[in-house]
Motif scaffolding. Structure first.
Motif, short mmCIF file in Angstrom:
data_model
loop_
_atom_site.label_atom_id
_atom_site.label_comp_id
_atom_site.label_asym_id
_atom_site.label_seq_id
_atom_site.Cartn_x
_atom_site.Cartn_y
_atom_site.Cartn_z
N ALA A 1 0.84 -1.20 0.00
CA ALA A 1 0.00 0.00 0.00
C ALA A 1 0.88 1.25 0.00
O ALA A 1 2.04 1.22 0.40
CB ALA A 1 -0.90 0.00 1.23
N LEU A 2 0.30 2.36 -0.44
CA LEU A 2 1.05 3.61 -0.54
C LEU A 2 1.61 4.05 0.81
O LEU A 2 2.77 4.51 0.89
CB LEU A 2 0.16 4.71 -1.12
N ALA B 1 4.60 10.74 -2.50
CA ALA B 1 3.95 10.70 -3.81
C ALA B 1 4.55 11.76 -4.74
O ALA B 1 4.80 11.48 -5.92
CB ALA B 1 2.45 10.90 -3.67
N SER C 1 2.96 7.89 -10.99
CA SER C 1 2.56 7.65 -9.61
C SER C 1 3.09 6.32 -9.11
O SER C 1 3.39 5.42 -9.91
CB SER C 1 1.04 7.66 -9.50
N PRO C 2 3.22 6.15 -7.79
CA PRO C 2 3.67 4.85 -7.25
C PRO C 2 2.77 3.70 -7.68
O PRO C 2 3.25 2.61 -8.00
CB PRO C 2 3.63 5.06 -5.74
N GLY C 3 1.45 3.92 -7.71
CA GLY C 3 0.52 2.86 -8.10
C GLY C 3 0.72 2.42 -9.54
O GLY C 3 0.74 1.22 -9.84
N ARG C 4 0.87 3.39 -10.42
CA ARG C 4 1.08 3.05 -11.83
C ARG C 4 2.42 2.33 -12.02
O ARG C 4 2.53 1.37 -12.79
CB ARG C 4 1.03 4.32 -12.68
N TRP C 5 3.43 2.79 -11.30
CA TRP C 5 4.75 2.15 -11.39
C TRP C 5 4.69 0.70 -10.92
O TRP C 5 5.26 -0.19 -11.55
CB TRP C 5 5.75 2.95 -10.55
N LEU C 6 3.99 0.46 -9.82
CA LEU C 6 3.88 -0.91 -9.30
C LEU C 6 3.20 -1.83 -10.31
O LEU C 6 3.62 -2.97 -10.52
CB LEU C 6 3.09 -0.91 -7.99
N ILE C 7 2.14 -1.35 -10.94
CA ILE C 7 1.45 -2.17 -11.93
C ILE C 7 2.39 -2.53 -13.08
O ILE C 7 2.45 -3.68 -13.53
CB ILE C 7 0.20 -1.44 -12.46
N ARG D 1 4.82 -5.19 -12.01
CA ARG D 1 4.16 -6.49 -11.87
C ARG D 1 3.89 -7.11 -13.23
O ARG D 1 4.06 -8.33 -13.42
CB ARG D 1 2.88 -6.33 -11.06
N HIS E 1 -4.56 -6.49 -16.72
CA HIS E 1 -3.42 -5.57 -16.80
C HIS E 1 -2.48 -5.96 -17.93
O HIS E 1 -1.91 -5.08 -18.60
CB HIS E 1 -2.67 -5.55 -15.47
#
Length: 317
Positions: A225-226, A241, A251-257, A260, A293
């Motif tokens: 989680a962030l 962020a 963003s961190p979320g986009r980078w994580l996706i 993965r 994804h």
């Protein structure tokens, strides 16, 4: 038989980018044969204080599987491509893959090869390029555009990105990672990544998110989680962020996706693990999430990606 790559050096060529195809593809001499030519076989001046001499003329292009057009200094040659460019490009055989780096896109556009197609070039060239070639669907905000048989890339290091992308397309992630290690460059920057970041270098006293990114990559199978990422970095959520976007461009979320999906591709290429197991290994909650994804990233399902890659591997063998 090795895949034949021909590099067309035009008048005013930038020496750094001229050497990129040889440096990347030449790391795999058993798979790629790289040769350089000019439009007439004679020497050409570079954007620096020297000229270069080559062993081939434009006849080389008729035998190539991939043709790379490095950039040239438009200030030296003017708005029209260097003399002989159109005739040289006309020698490229049907079915060959064409790649431009930076202002090399001007040569392709002038020949009409980019009309109605998506393309990119250096972001500083946006206004001039659009004025000269309004029929090209220019996207100045990305590192490279893969439109099948024609690929265009932005300035300088994005030439490395697009060449690594082709190695990855031809021979898979593991081989591309090997080439990247030999060249001491990042193994993968997605074509849709921004060409430039507003604040690429944080102030000297500022903390970096690099250690947290490395920490996260070792734990992709976990939720991450962030607030957990920010805690690891020792920053508030807002600061983390903002700093992450400044350093990475997303963003961190986009980078994580993206990380993965990249890891999932490696696992799909490497063996026969069930899709459900791969989803768990890379941190997607369900196999459906992985499928969604992966399809968004490359347009195919996990099974189709694995079949395509394995068929390519059998053909290589």
């Amino acid at each position: 038989m090795a895949h034949r790559v021909a590099v067309l050096a035009l008048d005013g060529v930038y020496p750094f980018e001229l050497g990129i195809p040889r440096r990347v593809f030449g790391t795999l001499p058993e798979r790629y044969e790289v040769s350089t030519c000019t439009a007439d076989g004679g020497p050409v001046r570079t954007s620096a204080d020297f000229t270069i001499a080559v062993e081939h003329g434009a006849e080389l292009l008729a035998t190539a599987d991939t043709v790379v057009i490095p950039p040239y200094d438009c200030a030296l040659v003017g708005e029209e491509p260097p003399a002989g460019t159109a005739a040289a490009l006309a020698r490229i055989r049907p079915g060959a893959r064409i790649v431009s780096i930076c202002t090399g896109a001007y040569a392709l556009a002038a020949a009409g090869l980019l009309d109605g197609r998506p393309a990119t070039t250096h972001w500083r060239e946006t206004d001039r390029f659009r004025r000269l070639y309004p029929h090209v669907q220019l996207d100045p905000g990305v590192l490279f555009v893969d439109d099948g048989d024609i690929l265009t890339s932005a300035g300088a290091a994005s030439g490395v990105d697009v060449c690594l992308h082709l190695v990855r397309t031809d021979h898979g992630t593991e081989t591309a990672n090997h080439v990247a290690r030999c060249c001491v460059v990042p193994p993968w920057r997605d074509g849709g990544q921004a060409q430039y970041i507003e604040q690429p270098v944080p102030p000297v006293a500022a903390a970096s998110t690099a250690a947290t990114r490395a920490w996260a990559l070792a734990r992709l199978d976990q939720p991450l989680a962030l607030d957990e990422l920010a805690g690891h970095a020792g920053m508030s959520l807002r600061t983390f962020a903002r700093r992450f976007r400044d350093e990475v461009g997303m963003s961190p979320g986009r980078w994580l996706i993206r990380q993965r999906v990249e890891r999932a591709r490696q696992l799909l290429e490497a063996g026969d693990l069930p899709v459900e197991r791969i989803a768990a290994e890379v941190g997607f909650a369900t196999s459906a999430s992985l499928r969604q994804h992966l399809h968004a990233a490359i347009g195919v399902s996990p099974q189709a990606y694995r079949r395509t890659f394995q068929a390519r591997e059998r053909a290589d063998r």
